[in-house]
Design an enzyme around this catalytic site. Structure first.
Site, mmCIF file in Angstrom:
data_model
loop_
_atom_site.group_PDB
_atom_site.id
_atom_site.type_symbol
_atom_site.label_atom_id
_atom_site.label_comp_id
_atom_site.label_asym_id
_atom_site.label_seq_id
_atom_site.Cartn_x
_atom_site.Cartn_y
_atom_site.Cartn_z
ATOM 1 N N ASP A 5 -29.033 -71.233 -10.444
ATOM 2 C CA ASP A 5 -28.180 -70.195 -9.858
ATOM 3 C C ASP A 5 -28.337 -70.222 -8.337
ATOM 4 O O ASP A 5 -29.434 -70.388 -7.810
ATOM 5 C CB ASP A 5 -28.581 -68.814 -10.418
ATOM 6 C CG ASP A 5 -27.522 -67.769 -10.165
ATOM 7 O OD1 ASP A 5 -26.874 -67.326 -11.133
ATOM 8 O OD2 ASP A 5 -27.330 -67.378 -8.985
ATOM 9 N N ASN A 7 -23.394 -62.162 -19.759
ATOM 10 C CA ASN A 7 -22.583 -61.010 -19.370
ATOM 11 C C ASN A 7 -21.145 -61.255 -19.793
ATOM 12 O O ASN A 7 -20.621 -62.362 -19.616
ATOM 13 C CB ASN A 7 -22.642 -60.806 -17.849
ATOM 14 C CG ASN A 7 -24.018 -60.365 -17.384
ATOM 15 O OD1 ASN A 7 -24.649 -59.537 -18.033
ATOM 16 N ND2 ASN A 7 -24.484 -60.915 -16.278
ATOM 17 N N HIS A 61 -21.235 -68.261 -19.382
ATOM 18 C CA HIS A 61 -22.507 -68.856 -18.964
ATOM 19 C C HIS A 61 -23.660 -68.025 -19.488
ATOM 20 O O HIS A 61 -23.550 -66.807 -19.638
ATOM 21 C CB HIS A 61 -22.591 -68.973 -17.436
ATOM 22 C CG HIS A 61 -22.237 -67.707 -16.713
ATOM 23 N ND1 HIS A 61 -20.935 -67.309 -16.514
ATOM 24 C CD2 HIS A 61 -23.013 -66.739 -16.163
ATOM 25 C CE1 HIS A 61 -20.919 -66.161 -15.862
ATOM 26 N NE2 HIS A 61 -22.162 -65.780 -15.646
ATOM 27 N N HIS A 120 -27.521 -67.010 -18.610
ATOM 28 C CA HIS A 120 -28.594 -67.010 -17.611
ATOM 29 C C HIS A 120 -29.919 -67.249 -18.338
ATOM 30 O O HIS A 120 -30.203 -66.565 -19.335
ATOM 31 C CB HIS A 120 -28.698 -65.662 -16.905
ATOM 32 C CG HIS A 120 -27.495 -65.253 -16.103
ATOM 33 N ND1 HIS A 120 -27.474 -65.289 -14.726
ATOM 34 C CD2 HIS A 120 -26.279 -64.780 -16.478
ATOM 35 C CE1 HIS A 120 -26.298 -64.835 -14.298
ATOM 36 N NE2 HIS A 120 -25.551 -64.524 -15.336
HETATM 37 P P1 5GP Z 1 -22.366 -63.244 -13.845
HETATM 38 O O1 5GP Z 1 -22.540 -61.954 -13.093
HETATM 39 O O2 5GP Z 1 -20.914 -63.662 -13.923
HETATM 40 O O3 5GP Z 1 -23.049 -63.221 -15.175
HETATM 41 O O4 5GP Z 1 -23.164 -64.316 -13.018
HETATM 42 C C1 5GP Z 1 -22.579 -65.276 -12.198
HETATM 43 C C2 5GP Z 1 -23.718 -66.021 -11.536
HETATM 44 O O5 5GP Z 1 -23.194 -67.199 -10.942
HETATM 45 C C3 5GP Z 1 -24.409 -65.219 -10.421
HETATM 46 O O6 5GP Z 1 -25.785 -65.080 -10.728
HETATM 47 C C4 5GP Z 1 -24.161 -66.054 -9.172
HETATM 48 O O7 5GP Z 1 -25.264 -66.063 -8.291
HETATM 49 C C5 5GP Z 1 -23.874 -67.442 -9.741
HETATM 50 N N1 5GP Z 1 -22.988 -68.256 -8.929
HETATM 51 C C6 5GP Z 1 -21.783 -67.870 -8.410
HETATM 52 N N2 5GP Z 1 -21.212 -68.895 -7.728
HETATM 53 C C7 5GP Z 1 -22.078 -69.941 -7.823
HETATM 54 C C8 5GP Z 1 -22.042 -71.279 -7.312
HETATM 55 O O8 5GP Z 1 -21.103 -71.721 -6.640
HETATM 56 N N3 5GP Z 1 -23.103 -72.079 -7.616
HETATM 57 C C9 5GP Z 1 -24.160 -71.636 -8.377
HETATM 58 N N4 5GP Z 1 -25.145 -72.518 -8.592
HETATM 59 N N5 5GP Z 1 -24.226 -70.380 -8.854
HETATM 60 C C10 5GP Z 1 -23.199 -69.543 -8.585
#
Ligand code: 5GP
Ligand code: ZN
Length: 115
Positions: free
Chosen positions: A31, A88, A101, A103
């Site tokens: 992340d 999520n 995705h 985590h």
């Molecule tokens: P969500 O809130 O949708 O479950 O989590 C999305 C996650 O994707 C967040 O923890 C954020 O930091 C990560 N993220 C967003 N854009 C990028 C990116 O361009 N590269 C990487 N490696 N992580 C990302």
């Protein structure tokens, strides 16, 4: 592949990432804003926007994400101490990226309560 999806672009290599695992079904990468010493995202290579869009045909793919999570937990040395897996889905869960995705969080004691 969905044209404007950041995770599709990471899977294809169009956008750089710190990949830790990939095979024909899933890709895992660190992340960009880690909230724990280990913070890896495991995504299906196929674009599935969220849990709401999972089809019966995706069951093997979804199960494989857990097998990969287990393997990465071992490699990250958090297998014994424990880890948290989070998917999520939708606004109340704070989903920001609409490519499903998982985590994988570990390396520190996770905070409670959830929710
Ligand atoms: P969500 O809130 O949708 O479950 O989590 C999305 C996650 O994707 C967040 O923890 C954020 O930091 C990560 N993220 C967003 N854009 C990028 C990116 O361009 N590269 C990487 N490696 N992580 C990302
Ligand atoms: Zn996508």
């Amino acid at each position: 592949m969905s044209t404007n999806c950041i995770f599709c672009k990471i899977v294809s290599g169009e956008i750089p990432s710190q990949k830790v695992y990939s095979d024909e079904w899933v890709t895992a990468f660190r992340d960009i804003h880690p909230v724990a010493p280990t913070h890896i995202l495991i995504v299906p290579n196929k674009h599935i926007a969220s849990v709401n869009e999972i089809e019966p045909d995706d069951e093997t793919r979804m199960g494989h994400m857990l097998t990969v999570a287990r393997k990465l937990a071992e490699e990250e040395n958090i297998y014994q101490t424990g880890y948290r897996l989070i998917v999520n889905s939708g606004p109340h869960a704070g989903q920001e990226v609409f490519h499903l995705h998982m985590h994988l969080l570990g390396g520190q004691k996770m905070r409670y309560p959830m929710g």
